[in-house]
Write a protein that holds these residues in place. Structure first.
Motif, PDB file in Angstrom:
ATOM      1  N   ILE A 118      35.915  34.474  38.853  1.00 26.25           N
ATOM      2  CA  ILE A 118      37.458  34.532  38.347  1.00 26.25           C
ATOM      3  C   ILE A 118      38.358  34.081  39.798  1.00 26.25           C
ATOM      4  O   ILE A 118      38.463  34.829  40.625  1.00 26.25           O
ATOM      5  N   ASN A 119      39.576  33.243  39.808  1.00 25.68           N
ATOM      6  CA  ASN A 119      40.067  32.798  40.437  1.00 25.68           C
ATOM      7  C   ASN A 119      41.620  32.575  40.265  1.00 25.68           C
ATOM      8  O   ASN A 119      41.822  31.997  39.223  1.00 25.68           O
ATOM      9  N   VAL A 302      34.269  38.144  41.922  1.00 25.50           N
ATOM     10  CA  VAL A 302      32.924  37.099  41.442  1.00 25.50           C
ATOM     11  C   VAL A 302      31.585  38.619  40.928  1.00 25.50           C
ATOM     12  O   VAL A 302      31.725  39.403  41.655  1.00 25.50           O
ATOM     13  N   PHE A 303      30.830  37.963  40.103  1.00 28.42           N
ATOM     14  CA  PHE A 303      30.034  39.026  39.959  1.00 28.42           C
ATOM     15  C   PHE A 303      28.309  38.207  39.647  1.00 28.42           C
ATOM     16  O   PHE A 303      28.616  37.576  38.926  1.00 28.42           O
ATOM     17  N   LEU A 343      31.526  41.461  43.828  1.00 30.13           N
ATOM     18  CA  LEU A 343      33.285  41.073  44.663  1.00 30.13           C
ATOM     19  C   LEU A 343      34.551  40.791  44.718  1.00 30.13           C
ATOM     20  O   LEU A 343      34.555  40.373  43.433  1.00 30.13           O
ATOM     21  N   VAL A 344      35.163  41.587  44.450  1.00 32.74           N
ATOM     22  CA  VAL A 344      37.089  40.698  44.574  1.00 32.74           C
ATOM     23  C   VAL A 344      37.768  41.294  45.791  1.00 32.74           C
ATOM     24  O   VAL A 344      36.987  42.221  46.795  1.00 32.74           O
ATOM     25  N   GLY A 345      38.856  40.871  46.043  1.00 33.14           N
ATOM     26  CA  GLY A 345      39.981  40.931  47.002  1.00 33.14           C
ATOM     27  C   GLY A 345      40.929  39.950  46.526  1.00 33.14           C
ATOM     28  O   GLY A 345      41.143  39.176  45.201  1.00 33.14           O
ATOM     29  N   VAL A 346      41.749  39.687  47.790  1.00 36.38           N
ATOM     30  CA  VAL A 346      43.082  39.667  47.661  1.00 36.38           C
ATOM     31  C   VAL A 346      42.966  37.746  48.887  1.00 36.38           C
ATOM     32  O   VAL A 346      42.504  38.536  49.549  1.00 36.38           O
TER      33      VAL A 346
END
Length: 474
Positions: A118-119, A302-303, A343-346
């Motif tokens: 996901i973006n 991301v997974f 993973l998750v992030g900004v």
């Protein structure tokens, strides 16, 4: 460009490939205009351009949604590896992750990778908002382009209809002129044979009949050209025989309300509206370009899950050297779900040289806007001049309309007088032919003047942008 559009208000466009036939029944002006609006190729094309821009707006609005990608792969291969740097250039690298062996081996197993990405560019300083506005401005521009094309086509068809009415009236006048010439020829021939007039009079009478026939033929040809032009503007097949049967009774009277003021102001003229929308599109595009100079903030997620046919201790010291047998070629073992990560992030991305490029892009767009504004001003001035001229044309057409019957009556009386005098031997044949010419000229001028009043009103409608001034008279 603007002059071409303005001059095209009354010029018929010659197009081929007729599509619709017109029956021999009476064709009214409203029917002619409606047929043209339904069938004319340029109008149909611009209607499709409008639909395309509307669809583009819907697409642009969806661009703000996050990118959600699902992917899966199942492969079969070896897992040899070695130490050393690597950079990929114009080729897709293979991620063969495994232990380092002293020698090459060809142990192979199945492996799999499943992931969801996901973006979402959740903040871009209004970039998507301005892009949507620019797309919507194009919709308004295409709508105004369609409106002004329908307006111009209505003017063209109406002008062609009036021209055809005038051409048919001219045929009637030329037929009357021929009938007079033939009748007079009979009188002259009889008097010449009886010796009451010289024989040369018969030759002059014959010449007048021939001249009248030629004039009638030319009038018929002109009428056929006007009918063909009207058919092309309607995208209809020209009549195979005879002529269009038109509802021409209205030309015997002047319009009921020549002095009516237009409903809308000149700023709402379809042509000016189109030029206004062109300026608006350019302004919105400049606003959108400015947002390209700012960074973009993104949300990343991301997974993934992996499966492999190689054991966790493959390549480590065991019962055999480096445990080279710690794998299985079993398909279901290799493609199963074994190891998961998320993973998750900004993130933020910004090309720091973008402002330099965007500055010049915006400047170029602003110059384009200034040019479009100049074109708008020029068209506005020309339309204002045409509005003033339209009032003058109406006054002149009315004056001619009042004088035309007087001229025809006087010319008719003069012809009857000269013909009577000739029959009594008191006038020459030249006197009669001259009177006949003047009468024919007066009748043909009357035919044109009758339609000129309506043409003048149509010109006013075209100048003010209010087609209802003309159309509502029917």
């Amino acid at each position: 460009m603007s002059k071409k559009i303005l001059n095209g208000l009354f010029r018929a466009l010659l197009l081929s490939m007729p599509t619709v036939s017109v029956t021999a029944q009476a064709l009214t002006l409203k029917q002619a205009v409606q047929t043209a609006l339904n069938n004319y190729g340029t109008i149909r094309a611009k209607a499709n351009y409008l639909k395309a821009s509307q669809a583009n707006v819907k697409e642009v609005k969806t661009e703000y949604l996050p990118d959600v990608n699902f992917a899966a792969q199942q492969v079969y291969g070896t897992a040899n590896s070695n130490y050393g740097p690597l950079a990929s250039y114009k080729v897709a690298p293979v991620a063969s992750s495994g232990p380092v062996f002293a020698n090459q081996n060809w142990n192979a197993a199945f492996g799999a990778l499943y992931w969801t990405n996901i973006n979402w560019d959740f903040f871009q300083f209004g970039r998507y908002k301005e892009k949507t506005k620019a797309a919507e401005a194009i919709v308004y521009q295409n709508q105004s382009d369609l409106d002004q094309e329908r307006f111009e086509q209505s003017i063209r068809v109406s002008a062609a209809y009036l021209n055809l009415v005038a051409a048919q009236k001219l045929i009637n006048s030329e037929q009357k002129n021929l009938d007079r010439a033939v009748a007079f020829q009979t009188v002259v021939t009889a008097r010449a044979k009886s010796g009451l007039n010289p024989g040369v009079d018969s030759s002059l009478a014959n010449a007048e009949v021939s001249s009248a026939k030629i004039a009638l033929t030319n009038a018929v040809e002109a009428e056929q050209e006007q009918a063909n032009q009207l058919a092309q503007l309607m995208q209809a097949r020209p009549p195979d025989s005879n002529n269009y049967s038109l509802d021409s009774a209205f030309v015997n009277n002047i319009p009921a309300s020549l002095s009516n003021a237009p409903v809308n102001t000149l700023n709402n003229h379809p042509l000016l509206k189109f030029f206004q929308e062109r300026v608006a599109v350019s302004n919105e595009q400049a606003k959108y370009l400015r947002t390209l100079a700012y960074p973009t903030f993104s949300l990343i997620g991301v997974f993934q899950d992996r499966g492999t046919g190689f054991d966790y201790n493959y390549g480590t010291a065991g019962s055999l050297s480096n445990n080279a047998n710690g794998y299985t070629p079993n398909y279901f073992k290799g493609v199963g779900f074994e190891t998961a990560n998320y993973l998750v992030g900004v993130g933020v991305s910004w090309n720091i040289t973008s402002p330099l490029r965007v500055h010049h892009q915006v400047a170029a767009q602003n110059f384009t806007t200034a040019g479009l504004q100049e074109e708008y001003g020029l068209v506005s001035q020309e339309l204002q001049a045409q509005v003033i001229l339209s009032e003058t044309r109406i006054r002149n057409a009315l004056e001619n309309y009042r004088e035309a019957p007087v001229q025809v009556k006087a010319a008719s009386d003069a012809y009857i007088q000269k013909e009577t005098l000739y029959k009594n031997g008191l006038a020459t044949i030249v006197d009669v032919t001259t009177a006949a010419f003047i009468l024919n000229q007066a009748e043909t001028q009357r035919d044109v003047i009758d339609t000129n009043v309506w043409q003048a009103l149509l010109y006013k409608a075209a100048s003010t942008g209010d087609f209802g001034l003309f159309f509502n008279q029917f």
